[in-house]
Structure formats: structure tokens, C-alpha cells
Scaffold this motif. Structure first.
Motif, PDB file in Angstrom:
ATOM      1  N   VAL A 183      62.459 -34.259  57.959  1.00 17.98           N
ATOM      2  CA  VAL A 183      62.247 -34.916  56.670  1.00 17.98           C
ATOM      3  C   VAL A 183      60.984 -34.328  56.045  1.00 17.98           C
ATOM      4  O   VAL A 183      59.918 -34.321  56.664  1.00 17.98           O
ATOM      5  N   LEU A 184      61.129 -33.842  54.815  1.00 18.18           N
ATOM      6  CA  LEU A 184      60.016 -33.181  54.136  1.00 18.18           C
ATOM      7  C   LEU A 184      59.560 -34.012  52.945  1.00 18.18           C
ATOM      8  O   LEU A 184      60.366 -34.324  52.058  1.00 18.18           O
ATOM      9  N   ASP A 185      58.285 -34.370  52.933  1.00 19.87           N
ATOM     10  CA  ASP A 185      57.719 -34.994  51.743  1.00 19.87           C
ATOM     11  C   ASP A 185      57.682 -33.930  50.654  1.00 19.87           C
ATOM     12  O   ASP A 185      57.399 -32.776  50.935  1.00 19.87           O
ATOM     13  N   LYS A 186      58.039 -34.319  49.428  1.00 18.34           N
ATOM     14  CA  LYS A 186      58.111 -33.298  48.378  1.00 18.34           C
ATOM     15  C   LYS A 186      56.734 -32.794  47.936  1.00 18.34           C
ATOM     16  O   LYS A 186      56.413 -31.625  48.115  1.00 18.34           O
ATOM     17  N   THR A 187      55.944 -33.736  47.379  1.00 15.06           N
ATOM     18  CA  THR A 187      54.712 -33.325  46.711  1.00 15.06           C
ATOM     19  C   THR A 187      53.651 -32.870  47.710  1.00 15.06           C
ATOM     20  O   THR A 187      53.263 -33.636  48.578  1.00 15.06           O
ATOM     21  N   GLY A 188      53.220 -31.645  47.588  1.00 13.47           N
ATOM     22  CA  GLY A 188      52.164 -31.145  48.464  1.00 13.47           C
ATOM     23  C   GLY A 188      52.696 -30.524  49.743  1.00 13.47           C
ATOM     24  O   GLY A 188      51.972 -29.853  50.463  1.00 13.47           O
ATOM     25  N   THR A 189      53.990 -30.758  50.042  1.00 17.68           N
ATOM     26  CA  THR A 189      54.590 -30.175  51.250  1.00 17.68           C
ATOM     27  C   THR A 189      55.567 -29.076  50.827  1.00 17.68           C
ATOM     28  O   THR A 189      55.385 -27.909  51.166  1.00 17.68           O
TER      29      THR A 189
END
Ligand code: ADP
Ligand code: MG
Length: 305
Positions: free
Chosen positions: A36-42
Motif C-alpha cells: 500500500v503506497l501513500d500518494k502524497t510524498g511517496t
């Protein structure tokens, strides 16, 4: 496997710019099947640009921007950084904010004396759902303009005011982020080593869908408009489906989900809170390093075994 061997593995990680919390983490990298990837900043740079200003009332563009910047000065969110960094320096756009408050996943508020008023107004800068909770509702025409901004793929943030004249929206600011150059290749490699990428964000559906398409994440693997608490629920939902979940994030809001996941991975460029909650911290800010860390940890384990 001997504990000494496993620790040697984690020492090798340190040489390569990975902080691995303990030997068990190497085992965990073997079991995961979902990332699972966080969008903002990742996945994205998290460096937003203000791309449009749309005042609704009698504020000029500069005034809307300056007002939002005064309120955002107390926040460390990438949205706040973008609004503050590009704020106009003309005197008519200068506002003084006090009694700052912040709502995670919602926005920020402060007291500001508006032009032509002797009394402070409460000014809110954040997303539609949160402003609605504070009693500031959009008219149908205003909602159409918000939808138009979001249709451009923008993270659209509202500015609203509550004072003696009643609650009202005073404008929309559009911000655009960019996908990091290495993110699409890193996600392709994740798939190649048998891992399923999932995108998780508090941002709106259109922005999430656009980013997912750009990096090759399937539409059904996108969770958008997720509240900070909801990030934990999303991880639990996937675990409930029998998945072994790694979570990658950088923000304060990501920390509980990093701790809930079977494997938490923090970006070293992120906040201390995220790093503390993680099992692995990769130096720097590239998603490719996350994939390398998983590959390395798996390989290290097979050398030891
Ligand atoms: P993400 O980490 O995916 O960006 P957040 O939970 O931090 O998600 O934020 C979700 C949404 O809440 C943002 O897209 C924005 O609309 C709103 N928001 C959060 N913090 C702020 C802020 N400081 N200023 C304005 N809006 C904010
Ligand atoms: Mg984030």
C-alpha cells in the motif's frame, strides 16, 4: 537462522542506507504480497504548485492567496508549504492570523481580521467535507466550480469564513503535484517481484485516479478520500481479505497505518513520527529504494538460511 546472522543482515542494510528495526523484519519481507503506497510524498513529489486561484466574493486573487497563506503558516502539510511559499508579498495581501488550529485530513483554521471589518473572522482552509462539518456549505454553483477544478486533476482546497455575516466560501485554490520520475518504474518492479501495488490517499478521486493511471496501479486498487483514521481501516480491510500488507508512507497521518501493516516502510525524507512507526526506513525519497529494500531483505534472508 542464527540471530547473529540475522543481525549481520540488518547491519548490511545499514551500509546500504536502510534502517531495519530487527531481524524479524527480514522474515516479514518474505510474507508480504501487497504494498500500500501513500500518494502524497511517496508516489508523488509532495511538492505542490498553486495553479489557479478563484475568489468567490470581493477578494482579489492576491488577497485570497495571502489570506490562505496566513492561515496555512501554522501547518506543515505539503498544501500549506505550497500556498505559503508562493504567497504574494504585496501589502494588500498581508493578513495576520492568530489562534491557529489544525484538523488532520481536513485543513487548518485561524482568526483573521478581514478588510473592512473590525472584528476577527474565523477562516478555514481545507477540503469540502471538513468545511461542511464547520458549517460552511457550497452553493450548487460553487460546487460546480470545485468539480471543474478537480476535473483538471487538481487538489482543490477551499477557503471559507465564519463571522457575524454568516458562514460562506470565499474561494478555491487549485494545487498540482507531480509524480516522482522513478515511481512508475519502481511500481513495475514491485509487480515483477510478485507484489500488488495499492494507492491510498486523503486526496480526491480524480487526482488519485490520474496518479494511479500514470504509475500503473489498477483502478480497483485505489483508495481515495480516505481520512487519516481510514488509512488504518484500509490496511485492515486488505488484511481481512487474507493479504499480507506492507504500507509505505512518509506523513504523520501515515504512522498508525505503518504500525498496523504487517510491514511498515517509511521514507527517510518523511516525518519522524512515520520513521518511528516503521519497520524499515529507506534513506532519501525514491520509491525505487523501497523496492530495493524489499529485494535486499528477502535476499539477505535466503543467504542466512
Ligand atoms: P494525503 O497525505 O493523501 O495528502 P491528508 O490526509 O494529509 O492526505 O489530507 C487529505 C486532504 O485534506 C487534502 O487533500 C486536503 O484537501 C485536506 N487538507 C489536509 N491538510 C490540509 C491543510 N493544511 N490545508 C488545506 N487542506 C488540507
Ligand atoms: Mg502523505
Amino acid at each position: 537462522a542464527t540471530p547473529v546472522g540475522l543481525l549481520a543482515g540488518t547491519g548490511r542494510g545499514a551500509q546500504l542506507g536502510l534502517l531495519i528495526r530487527g531481524p524479524q523484519v527480514l522474515e516479514d519481507t518474505r510474507r508480504i504480497d501487497t504494498v500500500v503506497l501513500d500518494k502524497t510524498g511517496t508516489v508523488t513529489a509532495g511538492e505542490l504548485q498553486v495553479t489557479a486561484l478563484e475568489p468567490f466574493g470581493d477578494l482579489a486573487d492576491d488577497q485570497l492567496h495571502g489570506l490562505a497563506a496566513a492561515v496555512e503558516a501554522g501547518s506543515e502539510h505539503p498544501i500549506a508549504t505550497a500556498i505559503v511559499a508562493s504567497a504574494p508579498s504585496v501589502p494588500e495581501a498581508a493578513f495576520t492570523a492568530s489562534n491557529f488550529a489544525s484538523a488532520a485530513g481536513g485543513g487548518v483554521s485561524a482568526d483573521v481580521v478581514l478588510p473592512g471589518s473590525g472584528e476577527p473572522s474565523r477562516v478555514y482552509v481545507g477540503q469540502e467535507r471538513w468545511l461542511a462539518e464547520e458549517g460552511i456549505k457550497l452553493s450548487a454553483a460553487e460546487r460546480d466550480r470545485l468539480a471543474a477544478a478537480q476535473a483538471q486533476g487538481a487538489t482543490a482546497v477551499l477557503a471559507g469564513v465564519v463571522d457575524a455575516a454568516g458562514p460562506r466560501v470565499v474561494g478555491i485554490m487549485s494545487l498540482q503535484d507531480t509524480v516522482k520520475p522513478g515511481s512508475a518504474a519502481a511500481i513495475k518492479r514491485l509487480r515483477e517481484i510478485g507484489l500488488r501495488p495499492v494507492l491510498l490517499t486523503g486526496d480526491n478521486e480524480q487526482v488519485a485516479a490520474q496518479v494511479a493511471a500514470e504509475v500503473g496501479i489498477a483502478p480497483e486498487d485505489v483508495f481515495a478520500s480516505v481520512l487519516p483514521e481510514g488509512k488504518v481501516d484500509a490496511v485492515k480491510r486488505l488484511q481481512g481479505e487474507g493479504r499480507q500488507v506492507a504500507m509505505v508512507g512518509d506523513g504523520v497521518n501515515d504512522a498508525p497505518a505503518l504500525a498496523t501493516a504487517d510491514l511498515g516502510i517509511a521514507m527517510g525524507s518523511g516525518t519522524d513520527v512515520a520513521i518511528e512507526a516503521a519497520d524499515i526506513t529507506v534513506m532519501g525519497s525514491e520509491l525505487g529504494q523501497v523496492v530495493t529494500s524489499i529485494e535486499l531483505s528477502r535476499k539477505t534472508l535466503s543467504i542466512i538460511k
